[in-house]
Design a protein around this motif. Structure first.
Motif, PDB file in Angstrom:
ATOM      1  N   UNK A 235       0.849  -1.187   0.000  1.00 34.30           N
ATOM      2  CA  UNK A 235       0.000   0.000   0.000  1.00 34.30           C
ATOM      3  C   UNK A 235       0.889   1.242   0.000  1.00 34.30           C
ATOM      4  N   UNK A 236       0.651   2.121  -0.978  1.00 35.01           N
ATOM      5  CA  UNK A 236       1.376   3.403  -1.065  1.00 35.01           C
ATOM      6  C   UNK A 236       0.400   4.489  -0.607  1.00 35.01           C
ATOM      7  N   UNK A 237       0.656   5.154   0.510  1.00 36.32           N
ATOM      8  CA  UNK A 237      -0.319   6.114   1.068  1.00 36.32           C
ATOM      9  C   UNK A 237      -0.671   7.259   0.119  1.00 36.32           C
ATOM     10  N   UNK A 238       0.121   7.446  -0.954  1.00 39.08           N
ATOM     11  CA  UNK A 238      -0.131   8.608  -1.832  1.00 39.08           C
ATOM     12  C   UNK A 238      -1.105   8.290  -2.968  1.00 39.08           C
ATOM     13  N   UNK A 239      -1.507   7.017  -3.125  1.00 38.97           N
ATOM     14  CA  UNK A 239      -2.310   6.719  -4.319  1.00 38.97           C
ATOM     15  C   UNK A 239      -3.778   6.432  -4.021  1.00 38.97           C
ATOM     16  N   UNK A 240      -4.175   6.456  -2.751  1.00 37.41           N
ATOM     17  CA  UNK A 240      -5.604   6.217  -2.483  1.00 37.41           C
ATOM     18  C   UNK A 240      -6.459   7.302  -3.141  1.00 37.41           C
ATOM     19  N   UNK A 241      -7.635   6.909  -3.675  1.00 38.94           N
ATOM     20  CA  UNK A 241      -8.504   7.846  -4.393  1.00 38.94           C
ATOM     21  C   UNK A 241      -9.520   8.511  -3.472  1.00 38.94           C
ATOM     22  N   UNK A 242      -9.548   8.085  -2.215  1.00 34.81           N
ATOM     23  CA  UNK A 242     -10.411   8.713  -1.200  1.00 34.81           C
ATOM     24  C   UNK A 242      -9.877   8.258   0.160  1.00 34.81           C
ATOM     25  N   UNK A 243     -10.217   8.989   1.233  1.00 34.67           N
ATOM     26  CA  UNK A 243      -9.663   8.624   2.552  1.00 34.67           C
ATOM     27  C   UNK A 243     -10.193   7.297   3.103  1.00 34.67           C
ATOM     28  N   UNK A 244     -11.347   6.850   2.554  1.00 36.29           N
ATOM     29  CA  UNK A 244     -11.960   5.624   3.091  1.00 36.29           C
ATOM     30  C   UNK A 244     -12.131   4.595   1.969  1.00 36.29           C
ATOM     31  N   UNK A 245     -12.495   3.379   2.361  1.00 37.90           N
ATOM     32  CA  UNK A 245     -12.764   2.308   1.395  1.00 37.90           C
ATOM     33  C   UNK A 245     -14.280   2.187   1.243  1.00 37.90           C
ATOM     34  N   UNK A 246     -14.747   2.469   0.009  1.00 36.72           N
ATOM     35  CA  UNK A 246     -16.195   2.432  -0.226  1.00 36.72           C
ATOM     36  C   UNK A 246     -16.709   1.007  -0.375  1.00 36.72           C
ATOM     37  N   UNK A 247     -15.826   0.115  -0.839  1.00 35.75           N
ATOM     38  CA  UNK A 247     -16.268  -1.271  -1.065  1.00 35.75           C
ATOM     39  C   UNK A 247     -16.621  -1.940   0.263  1.00 35.75           C
ATOM     40  N   UNK A 248     -17.618  -2.844   0.205  1.00 33.54           N
ATOM     41  CA  UNK A 248     -18.022  -3.556   1.423  1.00 33.54           C
ATOM     42  C   UNK A 248     -17.117  -4.742   1.709  1.00 33.54           C
ATOM     43  N   UNK A 249     -16.536  -5.291   0.651  1.00 33.66           N
ATOM     44  CA  UNK A 249     -15.697  -6.491   0.854  1.00 33.66           C
ATOM     45  C   UNK A 249     -14.794  -6.686  -0.359  1.00 33.66           C
ATOM     46  N   UNK A 250     -13.714  -7.440  -0.108  1.00 34.38           N
ATOM     47  CA  UNK A 250     -12.779  -7.798  -1.171  1.00 34.38           C
ATOM     48  C   UNK A 250     -12.793  -9.316  -1.314  1.00 34.38           C
ATOM     49  N   UNK A 251     -12.786  -9.773  -2.559  1.00 32.46           N
ATOM     50  CA  UNK A 251     -12.842 -11.215  -2.850  1.00 32.46           C
ATOM     51  C   UNK A 251     -11.639 -11.553  -3.725  1.00 32.46           C
ATOM     52  N   UNK A 252     -10.756 -12.391  -3.230  1.00 27.72           N
ATOM     53  CA  UNK A 252      -9.532 -12.679  -3.992  1.00 27.72           C
ATOM     54  C   UNK A 252      -9.242 -14.187  -4.005  1.00 27.72           C
ATOM     55  N   UNK A 253      -8.404 -14.564  -4.976  1.00 31.02           N
ATOM     56  CA  UNK A 253      -7.942 -15.954  -4.977  1.00 31.02           C
ATOM     57  C   UNK A 253      -6.853 -16.125  -3.919  1.00 31.02           C
ATOM     58  N   UNK A 254      -5.868 -15.197  -3.967  1.00 32.85           N
ATOM     59  CA  UNK A 254      -4.780 -15.272  -2.968  1.00 32.85           C
ATOM     60  C   UNK A 254      -4.387 -13.873  -2.529  1.00 32.85           C
ATOM     61  N   UNK A 255      -4.377 -13.641  -1.244  1.00 30.07           N
ATOM     62  CA  UNK A 255      -3.908 -12.372  -0.682  1.00 30.07           C
ATOM     63  C   UNK A 255      -2.421 -12.517  -0.417  1.00 30.07           C
ATOM     64  N   UNK A 256      -1.645 -11.651  -1.060  1.00 25.63           N
ATOM     65  CA  UNK A 256      -0.178 -11.766  -0.925  1.00 25.63           C
ATOM     66  C   UNK A 256       0.226 -11.575   0.532  1.00 25.63           C
ATOM     67  N   UNK A 257       1.087 -12.427   1.006  1.00 26.78           N
ATOM     68  CA  UNK A 257       1.620 -12.257   2.370  1.00 26.78           C
ATOM     69  C   UNK A 257       2.987 -11.582   2.321  1.00 26.78           C
TER      70      UNK A 257
ATOM     71  N   UNK B 270       9.103  -0.209  -3.308  1.00 31.13           N
ATOM     72  CA  UNK B 270       9.813   0.873  -2.593  1.00 31.13           C
ATOM     73  C   UNK B 270       8.860   1.929  -2.044  1.00 31.13           C
ATOM     74  N   UNK B 271       7.636   2.001  -2.558  1.00 30.74           N
ATOM     75  CA  UNK B 271       6.704   3.008  -2.016  1.00 30.74           C
ATOM     76  C   UNK B 271       5.765   2.405  -0.971  1.00 30.74           C
ATOM     77  N   UNK B 272       5.883   1.077  -0.745  1.00 28.58           N
ATOM     78  CA  UNK B 272       4.933   0.439   0.167  1.00 28.58           C
ATOM     79  C   UNK B 272       5.219   0.812   1.624  1.00 28.58           C
ATOM     80  N   UNK B 273       4.157   1.185   2.312  1.00 25.67           N
ATOM     81  CA  UNK B 273       4.292   1.537   3.739  1.00 25.67           C
ATOM     82  C   UNK B 273       3.423   0.630   4.604  1.00 25.67           C
ATOM     83  N   UNK B 274       2.690  -0.287   3.975  1.00 26.10           N
ATOM     84  CA  UNK B 274       1.726  -1.110   4.723  1.00 26.10           C
ATOM     85  C   UNK B 274       1.368  -2.316   3.863  1.00 26.10           C
TER      86      UNK B 274
END
Ligand SMILES: NC(=O)CC[C@H](N)C(=O)O
Length: 355
Positions: free
Chosen positions: A64-86, A91-95
Protein backbone atom coordinates in the motif's frame (compact mmCIF):
# COMPACT_ATOMS: atom_id res chain seq x y z
CA UNK A 1 -11.40 -18.81 9.96
CA UNK A 2 -13.87 -19.92 7.28
CA UNK A 3 -15.85 -17.40 5.26
CA UNK A 4 -18.82 -17.98 2.95
CA UNK A 5 -19.82 -15.96 -0.11
CA UNK A 6 -23.47 -16.45 -1.08
CA UNK A 7 -25.05 -14.83 -4.13
CA UNK A 8 -28.73 -13.90 -4.34
CA UNK A 9 -29.25 -16.78 -6.81
CA UNK A 10 -28.09 -19.22 -4.13
CA UNK A 11 -24.67 -20.09 -5.49
CA UNK A 12 -22.04 -20.26 -2.74
CA UNK A 13 -18.27 -20.28 -2.46
CA UNK A 14 -16.30 -20.94 0.73
CA UNK A 15 -12.86 -19.66 1.60
CA UNK A 16 -10.77 -18.10 4.34
CA UNK A 17 -11.47 -14.80 6.09
CA UNK A 18 -9.17 -11.85 5.38
CA UNK A 19 -9.36 -8.17 6.34
CA UNK A 20 -11.58 -7.61 9.39
CA UNK A 21 -12.08 -11.33 9.75
CA UNK A 22 -15.19 -11.34 11.94
CA UNK A 23 -16.97 -8.70 9.85
CA UNK A 24 -19.88 -9.89 7.70
CA UNK A 25 -20.99 -7.82 4.74
CA UNK A 26 -23.56 -7.41 1.98
CA UNK A 27 -23.26 -5.75 -1.41
CA UNK A 28 -23.61 -6.09 -5.17
CA UNK A 29 -20.75 -8.29 -6.29
CA UNK A 30 -18.79 -7.05 -9.34
CA UNK A 31 -15.59 -8.37 -10.87
CA UNK A 32 -12.60 -6.20 -11.71
CA UNK A 33 -10.22 -7.52 -14.36
CA UNK A 34 -7.34 -5.13 -13.62
CA UNK A 35 -3.95 -6.81 -13.13
CA UNK A 36 -2.85 -3.94 -10.87
CA UNK A 37 -4.37 -0.95 -9.06
CA UNK A 38 -6.13 -2.78 -6.23
CA UNK A 39 -5.58 0.17 -3.82
CA UNK A 40 -7.03 2.78 -6.20
CA UNK A 41 -9.92 0.43 -6.95
CA UNK A 42 -10.74 -0.24 -3.30
CA UNK A 43 -10.67 3.50 -2.49
CA UNK A 44 -12.75 4.56 -5.53
CA UNK A 45 -16.01 5.84 -3.96
CA UNK A 46 -17.91 4.57 -7.02
CA UNK A 47 -17.62 1.08 -5.56
CA UNK A 48 -19.63 2.19 -2.50
CA UNK A 49 -21.55 -0.77 -1.04
CA UNK A 50 -20.22 -3.20 -3.64
CA UNK A 51 -18.10 -6.31 -3.20
CA UNK A 52 -15.09 -6.39 -5.52
CA UNK A 53 -13.88 -9.72 -6.88
CA UNK A 54 -10.43 -9.39 -8.45
CA UNK A 55 -9.89 -11.80 -11.33
CA UNK A 56 -6.11 -11.42 -11.14
CA UNK A 57 -5.10 -14.35 -8.87
CA UNK A 58 -2.57 -12.64 -6.56
CA UNK A 59 -3.59 -9.36 -4.91
CA UNK A 60 -1.48 -7.25 -2.55
CA UNK A 61 2.06 -8.14 -3.60
CA UNK A 62 3.25 -4.52 -3.95
CA UNK A 63 1.64 -3.35 -0.70
CA UNK A 64 0.00 0.00 0.00
CA UNK A 65 1.38 3.40 -1.06
CA UNK A 66 -0.32 6.11 1.07
CA UNK A 67 -0.13 8.61 -1.83
CA UNK A 68 -2.31 6.72 -4.32
CA UNK A 69 -5.60 6.22 -2.48
CA UNK A 70 -8.50 7.85 -4.39
CA UNK A 71 -10.41 8.71 -1.20
CA UNK A 72 -9.66 8.62 2.55
CA UNK A 73 -11.96 5.62 3.09
CA UNK A 74 -12.76 2.31 1.39
CA UNK A 75 -16.20 2.43 -0.23
CA UNK A 76 -16.27 -1.27 -1.07
CA UNK A 77 -18.02 -3.56 1.42
CA UNK A 78 -15.70 -6.49 0.85
CA UNK A 79 -12.78 -7.80 -1.17
CA UNK A 80 -12.84 -11.21 -2.85
CA UNK A 81 -9.53 -12.68 -3.99
CA UNK A 82 -7.94 -15.95 -4.98
CA UNK A 83 -4.78 -15.27 -2.97
CA UNK A 84 -3.91 -12.37 -0.68
CA UNK A 85 -0.18 -11.77 -0.92
CA UNK A 86 1.62 -12.26 2.37
CA UNK A 87 4.95 -11.06 1.01
CA UNK A 88 5.03 -7.35 0.06
CA UNK A 89 7.82 -5.74 -1.92
CA UNK A 90 7.76 -2.22 -3.37
CA UNK A 91 9.81 0.87 -2.59
CA UNK A 92 6.70 3.01 -2.02
CA UNK A 93 4.93 0.44 0.17
CA UNK A 94 4.29 1.54 3.74
CA UNK A 95 1.73 -1.11 4.72
CA UNK A 96 0.53 -4.55 3.71
CA UNK A 97 -2.85 -4.90 2.03
CA UNK A 98 -3.90 -7.21 4.88
CA UNK A 99 -3.21 -4.47 7.42
CA UNK A 100 -4.84 -1.82 5.20
CA UNK A 101 -8.03 -3.88 5.08
CA UNK A 102 -8.23 -4.24 8.85
CA UNK A 103 -7.37 -0.55 9.34
CA UNK A 104 -10.30 0.36 7.08
CA UNK A 105 -12.62 -2.32 8.54
CA UNK A 106 -13.09 -4.13 5.24
CA UNK A 107 -14.42 -7.68 5.19
CA UNK A 108 -12.85 -10.16 2.83
CA UNK A 109 -12.42 -13.72 1.64
CA UNK A 110 -9.55 -15.47 -0.09
CA UNK A 111 -9.21 -18.94 -1.56
CA UNK A 112 -12.05 -18.29 -3.98
CA UNK A 113 -11.71 -19.35 -7.62
CA UNK A 114 -12.44 -15.77 -8.71
CA UNK A 115 -12.41 -16.74 -12.37
CA UNK A 116 -15.15 -19.32 -11.72
CA UNK A 117 -17.07 -16.63 -9.80
CA UNK A 118 -16.52 -14.19 -12.68
CA UNK A 119 -17.80 -16.65 -15.30
CA UNK A 120 -20.89 -17.15 -13.15
CA UNK A 121 -21.47 -13.38 -12.87
CA UNK A 122 -20.94 -12.97 -16.62
CA UNK A 123 -23.60 -15.62 -17.25
CA UNK A 124 -26.03 -14.88 -14.41
CA UNK A 125 -25.41 -11.11 -14.14
CA UNK A 126 -24.05 -9.06 -11.27
CA UNK A 127 -26.25 -9.40 -8.18
CA UNK A 128 -26.44 -8.92 -4.44
CA UNK A 129 -24.24 -11.14 -2.31
CA UNK A 130 -23.48 -11.66 1.36
CA UNK A 131 -20.22 -12.59 3.04
CA UNK A 132 -20.81 -14.53 6.26
CA UNK A 133 -18.98 -16.50 8.94
CA UNK A 134 -21.33 -19.48 8.58
CA UNK A 135 -23.14 -21.08 5.63
CA UNK A 136 -26.38 -19.23 4.81
CA UNK A 137 -29.73 -21.01 4.63
CA UNK A 138 -32.00 -17.95 4.24
CA UNK A 139 -30.39 -15.28 2.04
CA UNK A 140 -33.06 -12.61 2.46
CA UNK A 141 -33.29 -12.78 6.24
CA UNK A 142 -29.49 -12.69 6.59
CA UNK A 143 -29.25 -9.81 4.08
CA UNK A 144 -31.71 -7.80 6.17
CA UNK A 145 -29.34 -7.90 9.14
CA UNK A 146 -26.37 -6.40 7.23
CA UNK A 147 -25.81 -2.65 6.85
CA UNK A 148 -24.60 -0.43 3.99
CA UNK A 149 -22.42 2.71 3.99
CA UNK A 150 -23.13 6.33 3.07
CA UNK A 151 -20.78 8.60 1.10
CA UNK A 152 -18.54 10.84 3.22
CA UNK A 153 -19.96 14.41 3.12
CA UNK A 154 -17.97 17.13 1.27
CA UNK A 155 -17.41 20.40 3.20
CA UNK A 156 -17.80 23.75 1.40
CA UNK A 157 -14.17 24.88 0.83
CA UNK A 158 -12.69 28.35 1.26
CA UNK A 159 -11.13 29.89 -1.87
CA UNK A 160 -7.37 30.11 -1.35
CA UNK A 161 -5.97 31.18 -4.71
CA UNK A 162 -6.74 33.50 -7.64
CA UNK A 163 -5.35 30.97 -10.13
CA UNK A 164 -7.27 30.49 -13.33
CA UNK A 165 -8.92 28.57 -14.79
CA UNK A 166 -10.87 27.60 -11.69
CA UNK A 167 -12.80 24.33 -12.01
CA UNK A 168 -15.62 23.57 -9.61
CA UNK A 169 -16.04 19.81 -9.20
CA UNK A 170 -19.42 18.56 -7.95
CA UNK A 171 -18.33 15.64 -5.81
CA UNK A 172 -20.65 12.68 -6.33
CA UNK A 173 -17.85 10.41 -5.13
CA UNK A 174 -14.82 11.91 -6.82
CA UNK A 175 -11.58 10.02 -7.32
CA UNK A 176 -8.70 12.24 -6.14
CA UNK A 177 -6.88 11.75 -9.45
CA UNK A 178 -9.51 13.86 -11.25
CA UNK A 179 -8.54 16.94 -9.23
CA UNK A 180 -4.86 16.02 -9.57
CA UNK A 181 -5.06 15.83 -13.39
CA UNK A 182 -6.66 19.28 -13.60
CA UNK A 183 -4.19 20.77 -11.11
CA UNK A 184 -1.28 19.23 -13.03
CA UNK A 185 -2.54 21.23 -16.05
CA UNK A 186 -2.43 24.48 -14.07
CA UNK A 187 -6.08 24.68 -13.05
CA UNK A 188 -7.33 25.68 -9.61
CA UNK A 189 -9.82 23.08 -8.31
CA UNK A 190 -12.70 23.59 -5.88
CA UNK A 191 -14.48 20.41 -4.77
CA UNK A 192 -18.10 21.02 -3.78
CA UNK A 193 -20.96 18.90 -2.41
CA UNK A 194 -23.04 17.45 -5.29
CA UNK A 195 -26.16 19.33 -4.20
CA UNK A 196 -24.51 22.78 -4.09
CA UNK A 197 -26.90 25.43 -5.44
CA UNK A 198 -26.24 27.47 -8.56
CA UNK A 199 -25.91 30.60 -6.40
CA UNK A 200 -23.35 28.98 -4.08
CA UNK A 201 -21.39 27.64 -7.07
CA UNK A 202 -21.40 31.11 -8.70
CA UNK A 203 -19.91 32.57 -5.51
CA UNK A 204 -16.70 30.64 -6.28
CA UNK A 205 -16.48 32.28 -9.74
CA UNK A 206 -15.62 29.05 -11.57
CA UNK A 207 -14.50 29.06 -15.21
CA UNK A 208 -15.81 25.52 -15.70
CA UNK A 209 -17.79 22.80 -13.93
CA UNK A 210 -17.00 19.07 -13.76
CA UNK A 211 -19.47 16.44 -12.55
CA UNK A 212 -17.47 13.63 -10.94
CA UNK A 213 -17.80 9.87 -10.90
CA UNK A 214 -19.93 8.30 -8.19
CA UNK A 215 -21.79 5.20 -6.98
CA UNK A 216 -25.22 3.81 -7.69
CA UNK A 217 -27.94 4.12 -10.28
CA UNK A 218 -27.80 7.47 -12.12
CA UNK A 219 -31.61 7.68 -12.10
CA UNK A 220 -31.42 8.05 -8.31
CA UNK A 221 -29.94 11.53 -8.83
CA UNK A 222 -33.03 13.07 -10.47
CA UNK A 223 -32.97 16.06 -8.11
CA UNK A 224 -29.69 17.25 -9.66
CA UNK A 225 -30.80 17.35 -13.32
CA UNK A 226 -32.37 20.83 -13.37
CA UNK A 227 -29.25 22.33 -11.78
CA UNK A 228 -27.08 20.51 -14.33
CA UNK A 229 -29.06 22.04 -17.20
CA UNK A 230 -28.73 25.51 -15.65
CA UNK A 231 -25.00 25.01 -15.14
CA UNK A 232 -24.60 24.02 -18.79
CA UNK A 233 -26.14 27.33 -19.88
CA UNK A 234 -23.74 29.34 -17.70
CA UNK A 235 -20.42 27.46 -17.72
CA UNK A 236 -18.38 24.99 -19.78
CA UNK A 237 -19.50 21.64 -18.35
CA UNK A 238 -17.76 18.25 -18.28
CA UNK A 239 -18.79 14.92 -16.79
CA UNK A 240 -16.91 11.72 -15.95
CA UNK A 241 -18.64 8.35 -15.53
CA UNK A 242 -21.65 9.13 -13.28
CA UNK A 243 -21.25 12.77 -14.32
CA UNK A 244 -21.50 11.65 -17.95
CA UNK A 245 -24.68 9.70 -17.21
CA UNK A 246 -26.23 12.68 -15.37
CA UNK A 247 -25.55 15.01 -18.30
CA UNK A 248 -27.23 12.48 -20.59
CA UNK A 249 -30.26 12.24 -18.27
CA UNK A 250 -30.38 16.04 -17.94
CA UNK A 251 -30.76 16.32 -21.72
CA UNK A 252 -33.49 13.68 -21.97
CA UNK A 253 -31.53 10.51 -22.70
CA UNK A 254 -32.07 7.30 -20.72
CA UNK A 255 -29.65 4.99 -18.93
CA UNK A 256 -29.79 1.22 -18.46
CA UNK A 257 -28.02 -1.39 -16.35
CA UNK A 258 -25.32 -3.47 -18.00
CA UNK A 259 -25.39 -7.26 -17.34
CA UNK A 260 -22.16 -7.20 -15.34
CA UNK A 261 -20.69 -3.74 -15.89
CA UNK A 262 -17.32 -2.63 -17.14
CA UNK A 263 -14.73 -2.87 -14.35
CA UNK A 264 -11.20 -3.05 -15.68
CA UNK A 265 -8.20 -1.30 -17.18
CA UNK A 266 -8.15 -2.50 -20.78
CA UNK A 267 -11.42 -1.41 -22.30
CA UNK A 268 -10.96 -0.30 -25.92
CA UNK A 269 -12.82 2.88 -26.82
CA UNK A 270 -13.11 4.39 -30.30
CA UNK A 271 -13.45 8.11 -30.98
CA UNK A 272 -16.23 8.71 -33.53
CA UNK A 273 -14.58 11.82 -34.97
CA UNK A 274 -11.50 10.05 -36.41
CA UNK A 275 -11.81 6.35 -35.58
CA UNK A 276 -8.83 6.46 -33.23
CA UNK A 277 -8.78 3.84 -30.49
CA UNK A 278 -7.47 4.10 -26.94
CA UNK A 279 -7.36 1.70 -24.02
CA UNK A 280 -9.32 3.01 -21.07
CA UNK A 281 -9.88 2.43 -17.40
CA UNK A 282 -13.55 1.82 -16.67
CA UNK A 283 -15.75 1.23 -13.65
CA UNK A 284 -19.48 1.39 -14.34
CA UNK A 285 -22.61 -0.76 -14.08
CA UNK A 286 -24.87 1.57 -16.06
CA UNK A 287 -24.61 3.16 -19.50
CA UNK A 288 -26.49 5.65 -21.67
CA UNK A 289 -29.09 4.00 -23.90
CA UNK A 290 -28.15 4.59 -27.57
CA UNK A 291 -31.80 4.33 -28.61
CA UNK A 292 -32.62 7.35 -26.44
CA UNK A 293 -30.00 9.67 -27.97
CA UNK A 294 -31.80 10.56 -31.20
CA UNK A 295 -34.56 12.34 -29.27
CA UNK A 296 -31.97 14.61 -27.62
CA UNK A 297 -29.47 17.28 -28.83
CA UNK A 298 -26.61 15.02 -27.69
CA UNK A 299 -23.96 13.67 -30.06
CA UNK A 300 -22.06 10.42 -29.38
CA UNK A 301 -18.30 11.02 -29.37
CA UNK A 302 -16.95 7.64 -28.18
CA UNK A 303 -18.08 4.02 -28.19
CA UNK A 304 -16.80 0.87 -26.44
CA UNK A 305 -15.45 -1.65 -28.95
CA UNK A 306 -16.30 -4.69 -26.80
CA UNK A 307 -20.07 -4.15 -26.78
CA UNK A 308 -20.79 -0.94 -28.71
CA UNK A 309 -21.99 0.94 -25.62
CA UNK A 310 -21.73 4.73 -25.45
CA UNK A 311 -18.52 6.04 -23.88
CA UNK A 312 -18.69 9.75 -24.69
CA UNK A 313 -21.15 12.54 -25.48
CA UNK A 314 -21.15 16.24 -26.31
CA UNK A 315 -23.56 19.02 -27.24
CA UNK A 316 -23.07 20.54 -30.72
CA UNK A 317 -23.37 24.24 -29.85
CA UNK A 318 -22.56 24.35 -26.15
CA UNK A 319 -19.39 23.66 -24.20
CA UNK A 320 -20.69 20.36 -22.78
CA UNK A 321 -18.62 17.16 -22.96
CA UNK A 322 -18.64 13.90 -21.03
CA UNK A 323 -17.03 10.47 -20.97
CA UNK A 324 -18.12 7.20 -19.40
CA UNK A 325 -14.55 5.96 -19.02
CA UNK A 326 -12.02 7.31 -16.53
CA UNK A 327 -9.53 9.68 -18.21
CA UNK A 328 -7.75 10.15 -14.87
CA UNK A 329 -6.88 6.40 -14.88
CA UNK A 330 -5.70 5.57 -11.33
CA UNK A 331 -5.71 2.69 -11.95
CA UNK A 332 -5.12 1.99 -15.57
CA UNK A 333 -3.75 3.52 -18.75
CA UNK A 334 -3.40 7.29 -19.06
CA UNK A 335 -4.08 7.37 -22.84
CA UNK A 336 -7.45 9.06 -22.27
CA UNK A 337 -6.02 12.03 -20.36
CA UNK A 338 -6.56 14.15 -23.49
CA UNK A 339 -10.09 14.68 -22.16
CA UNK A 340 -8.76 17.11 -19.54
CA UNK A 341 -6.76 19.02 -22.17
CA UNK A 342 -9.84 19.30 -24.39
CA UNK A 343 -11.96 20.55 -21.48
CA UNK A 344 -9.43 23.22 -20.49
CA UNK A 345 -9.04 24.29 -24.14
CA UNK A 346 -12.82 24.58 -24.40
CA UNK A 347 -12.84 26.79 -21.30
CA UNK A 348 -10.17 29.01 -22.86
CA UNK A 349 -12.17 29.33 -26.09
CA UNK A 350 -15.36 30.15 -24.18
CA UNK A 351 -13.48 32.81 -22.20
CA UNK A 352 -12.37 34.47 -25.45
CA UNK A 353 -15.86 34.30 -26.97
CA UNK A 354 -17.46 35.76 -23.85
CA UNK A 355 -14.72 38.36 -23.16
N1 LIG B 1 -17.54 5.26 -11.66
C1 LIG B 1 -18.78 5.77 -11.78
O1 LIG B 1 -18.98 6.99 -11.73
C2 LIG B 1 -19.93 4.78 -11.89
C3 LIG B 1 -21.20 5.42 -12.40
C4 LIG B 1 -22.43 4.63 -12.02
N2 LIG B 1 -22.52 4.49 -10.57
C5 LIG B 1 -22.37 3.25 -12.67
O2 LIG B 1 -22.12 2.27 -11.96
O3 LIG B 1 -22.55 3.13 -13.87
Amino acid sequence: MNKYLTLADGTQWSGTAIGERQLEAAGRVVFNTGMSGYQETLTDPSYLNQMIAFTYPLIGNYGIDPTVSQAPTVGAQAIIVHELATFTDHYTSRQSLANFLTTHHVAGIEGIDTRDLTIHIREAGSQMAILTNHPVTNFKSKLATLTSQALVATPLPAVTTTKQPRIAILNFGEKAAISAELQARGADVIVLPPTTSIKAIAAYHPDGILLSNGPGDPTDYGDCLATIRQLAHRYPLAGICLGHQLIALAYGARTYQLPFGHHGLNHPVQACVDGSIMMTSQNHDYAVDPASIKATPLIVTHTELNDGSIEGLRLPHQAVMSVQFHPEAHPGPKEAGQFFDNFLLTIQKEAVINA
